[in-house]
Structures are given as C-alpha cells and as structure tokens.
Design an enzyme around this catalytic site. Structure first.
Site, PDB file in Angstrom:
ATOM      1  N   ARG A 115       0.829  -1.226   0.000  1.00  0.00           N
ATOM      2  CA  ARG A 115       0.000   0.000   0.000  1.00  0.00           C
ATOM      3  C   ARG A 115       0.859   1.270   0.000  1.00  0.00           C
ATOM      4  O   ARG A 115       0.335   2.361  -0.189  1.00  0.00           O
ATOM      5  CB  ARG A 115      -0.971   0.021   1.172  1.00  0.00           C
ATOM      6  CG  ARG A 115      -0.320   0.004   2.540  1.00  0.00           C
ATOM      7  CD  ARG A 115      -1.376   0.210   3.612  1.00  0.00           C
ATOM      8  NE  ARG A 115      -0.842   0.047   4.965  1.00  0.00           N
ATOM      9  CZ  ARG A 115      -1.428   0.525   6.037  1.00  0.00           C
ATOM     10  NH1 ARG A 115      -2.577   1.169   5.947  1.00  0.00           N
ATOM     11  NH2 ARG A 115      -0.910   0.346   7.230  1.00  0.00           N
TER      12      ARG A 115
ATOM     13  N   HIS B 266      -9.340  -1.561   1.550  1.00  0.00           N
ATOM     14  CA  HIS B 266      -9.636  -0.864   2.822  1.00  0.00           C
ATOM     15  C   HIS B 266     -10.370   0.465   2.576  1.00  0.00           C
ATOM     16  O   HIS B 266      -9.850   1.546   2.874  1.00  0.00           O
ATOM     17  CB  HIS B 266      -8.291  -0.635   3.518  1.00  0.00           C
ATOM     18  CG  HIS B 266      -8.358  -0.302   4.977  1.00  0.00           C
ATOM     19  ND1 HIS B 266      -8.935   0.844   5.463  1.00  0.00           N
ATOM     20  CD2 HIS B 266      -7.883  -0.953   6.062  1.00  0.00           C
ATOM     21  CE1 HIS B 266      -8.808   0.885   6.786  1.00  0.00           C
ATOM     22  NE2 HIS B 266      -8.192  -0.202   7.170  1.00  0.00           N
TER      23      HIS B 266
ATOM     24  N   GLU C 210     -14.823  -2.574   4.293  1.00  0.00           N
ATOM     25  CA  GLU C 210     -13.717  -3.175   3.530  1.00  0.00           C
ATOM     26  C   GLU C 210     -14.055  -4.583   3.036  1.00  0.00           C
ATOM     27  O   GLU C 210     -14.319  -5.480   3.857  1.00  0.00           O
ATOM     28  CB  GLU C 210     -12.480  -3.231   4.428  1.00  0.00           C
ATOM     29  CG  GLU C 210     -12.156  -1.901   5.087  1.00  0.00           C
ATOM     30  CD  GLU C 210     -11.248  -2.032   6.281  1.00  0.00           C
ATOM     31  OE1 GLU C 210     -10.402  -2.954   6.297  1.00  0.00           O
ATOM     32  OE2 GLU C 210     -11.382  -1.223   7.225  1.00  0.00           O
TER      33      GLU C 210
HETATM   34  O1  TA6 Z   1      -9.364  -2.159   8.985  1.00  0.00           O
HETATM   35  C1  TA6 Z   1      -9.390  -1.806  10.343  1.00  0.00           C
HETATM   36  C2  TA6 Z   1      -7.950  -1.729  10.858  1.00  0.00           C
HETATM   37  O2  TA6 Z   1      -7.338  -2.978  10.855  1.00  0.00           O
HETATM   38  C3  TA6 Z   1      -7.979  -1.096  12.247  1.00  0.00           C
HETATM   39  O3  TA6 Z   1      -7.664  -2.044  13.244  1.00  0.00           O
HETATM   40  C4  TA6 Z   1      -6.965   0.043  12.145  1.00  0.00           C
HETATM   41  O4  TA6 Z   1      -5.686  -0.402  12.483  1.00  0.00           O
HETATM   42  C5  TA6 Z   1      -7.111   0.399  10.670  1.00  0.00           C
HETATM   43  O5  TA6 Z   1      -7.178  -0.864  10.018  1.00  0.00           O
HETATM   44  C6  TA6 Z   1      -6.076   1.355  10.118  1.00  0.00           C
HETATM   45  O6  TA6 Z   1      -4.855   0.733  10.030  1.00  0.00           O
HETATM   46  P1  TA6 Z   1      -3.604   1.636   9.543  1.00  0.00           P
HETATM   47  O7  TA6 Z   1      -2.443   0.705   9.541  1.00  0.00           O
HETATM   48  O8  TA6 Z   1      -3.942   2.154   8.153  1.00  0.00           O
HETATM   49  O9  TA6 Z   1      -3.492   2.774  10.514  1.00  0.00           O
END
Ligand code: TA6
Length: 312
Positions: A104, A173, A276
C-alpha cells in the site's frame, strides 16, 4: 498540458493515456492517474495503486481522504482505498513487518488501460516474485484492476508464482465519506458473526443494523452479500458489493484512536466509515502453485429520496 509533465509521466501518458478517459499527472505531491467516464471521475495514486477520490456523475465525493493526509515515499496515505496485501492487519508472525502488508506504500507498475463509451479502466501490478527487498519469502504477482463506469469496481488478483501453497489475507480498505457518522446506518451485517477487534473473544452477532456511537473495529465473517451505508446528512445510500470475499471489515477509530493515529484531522472520524471487502479473520485464501484468486469490491451510490419537508 504535456509541457508540465515529468518525463516519466509523459511516458505513462504516451503509453497508457486514453484521450478523455485516462491521463497521468501529479496530485498530492506524487504521480497519479485520472480516469473519467460518463461524467464520473477517480484519482489513483501510483504509489500503492491507491484510489484517492471517486466522484460519480452529478454527485459529491464518495471516498474520504484525511485533510492532513501525509503524502510521502513509502508512507501509507490515510483515506481512499488502501490495498492491504499479502496480509491484513498485523503480520501474522513478525511484529517488525508493517500492518496491512507492504504494497500500500510501494510503487506499482501500470500494465494496462482501456476506454470505451462511459467506461475507463486502469490495471496496475506489483510483482512480489521479483521484489525480493520485501523480505517476504514467497513469489506472487498482485494485480489491481480499477474500472470506472456508473459504479467504481476494484479487483485485486493474486497469482501464486511459487512452488508451494501460498496463504494470504487481504482487504480493499475503503474509506467512505459520510456527512456525519451520527446519521449513518450500516445494513447487511445483521445476523452475521463478527470478530470484535476491540474485545477479542468468541464471535458476536447483532440482529440490528449498525449505528456507530464509538470506536468500532469488526471483522464480519460469512458475509458475502452487498452491504449498504445510508448517510442521512448527505441524503444518499452507498452500496458496497463484492466477490471473492466472505469477510467484511467495519471500522471507525472514533476520538481516542484518531488522536493516536495522528493523521485523521480534526473530527475526521465524524466524516468517514471504513467498509472493507476482505479475506480476513478465518476467511484466509490458500493458493496452490499457479492458482489465482480475485477479490472485488464495487461501490455505487443512489441519492436518498429528498427528505420530506416537515410542516412545522
Ligand atoms: O481495517 C481496520 C484496521 O485494521 C484497524 O484495526 C486500524 O488499524 C485500521 O485498520 C487502520 O490501520 P492503519 O495501519 O492504516 O493505521
């Protein structure tokens, strides 16, 4: 226009540009592709193959992007549709690895584009079978196909190029933009079992549609059908359909987690909800050598009936 493009953007435009449908330029401090079709438009950052904006015809922005998003080499951008691959969440065994995989915030390669009446498409690839610097001990090709029409469709394909079985988890996401989280209802999750990331333990299950009144971080399992986000303030409904996925993640960081993240902006959590399309939790994908898997999410928006005018 061509005069202000860097050589690499000029080369991309020459190779993959499609007049009126696909062009390359700079936005947010980095190279992006702009796709237009039937009055709709999207912006895709080449770093991370991350869709940053989706504006349907005659509508407002569908994706939330942090007003303080930090764009920089190797830095995951807060918002849009980050590609979590080849693992979702923390690395299953190595805490030194980045959360949500290594693609990403990595440069992807444009490998295809197409345009027809009211449709534009871009294909990007990350060849992890040769990017040995990731330290990931597997060989696989990730491809992202982004299609803009009267919906936004994003497909993440994985091809196992190794000689052993490959197990991955992944997610598209998606950060949805909402008028205010207080007026949002998420439907289609009713009765689906979910892992509560805030209170690890046995699966939970709610019979009611979801209203967000605090931090929420759920991995719904056995959840294959479309889900819907109704946004009162924006008077619209977003449909999130998917294929190749039996799990859907629902996330809003609320106040404290937003403060810890540091790049959500002032009250940014009130203007977003992550829905997501994933293969996460117990929904892992195992590929035999040469096998491919495709995870797809499709976003479409309808304007809610105009709120009836009250007679008071
Ligand atoms: O998709 C939800 C999640 O896994 C949360 O637990 C939070 O960590 C979010 O993703 C954002 O993750 P990031 O690494 O982009 O800050």
């Amino acid at each position: 226009m061509g005069g202000d493009l860097s050589p690499s953007l000029k080369a991309l435009d020459a190779r993959w540009g499609r007049p009126g449908a696909v062009r390359f330029t700079e936005r947010y401090g980095g190279p992006v592709a702009l796709l237009q079709a039937g009055g709709a438009s999207i912006v895709i950052a080449l770093q991370g193959a991350q869709v940053l904006s989706y504006v349907p015809a005659n509508m407002s922005e569908v994706l939330w992007l942090s007003p303080v998003a930090k764009f920089g080499t190797g830095k995951a951008v807060r918002g849009g549709v980050p590609v979590c691959w080849p693992w979702f969440g923390p690395h299953p065994g190595d805490t030194t690895q980045p959360a949500h995989g290594f693609v990403r915030s990595a440069p992807w390669t444009v490998t295809g584009s197409a345009a027809s009446q009211n449709r534009a498409r871009l294909v990007l690839a990350f060849d992890a079978s040769t990017n040995l610097q990731t330290g990931w001990p597997h060989r696989a090709l990730a491809e992202l196909e982004i299609t803009l029409s009267d919906a936004l469709t994003i497909s993440l394909s994985t091809e196992n190029r190794g000689s052993d079985d490959l197990e991955i988890t992944q997610a598209l996401h998606t950060y949805l933009a909402v008028g205010d989280i207080g007026g949002v209802t998420a439907e289609g999750f009713e009765g689906r079992p979910y892992l509560d990331q805030l209170a690890p333990g046995p699966m939970r299950n709610d019979a009611e549609p979801v209203r967000v009144t605090g931090e929420i971080d759920r991995i719904y399992q056995e959840c294959e059908g479309p889900v819907f986000v109704t946004d009162e303030k924006s008077a619209r409904r977003i449909r999130i359909a998917k294929t190749g996925s039996r799990s859907t993640v629902l996330w809003n960081p609320w106040v404290e987690k937003s403060a810890r993240l540091g790049d959500m902006g002032k009250e940014g959590y009130r203007r977003m909800l992550c829905v997501e399309a994933a293969n996460a939790g117990n929904d892992k994908v195992t590929l035999t050598p040469g096998e491919r898997h495709r995870l797809t999410t499709e976003l479409s928006v309808t304007v809610s009936k105009a709120k009836s005018k009250r007679n008071d």
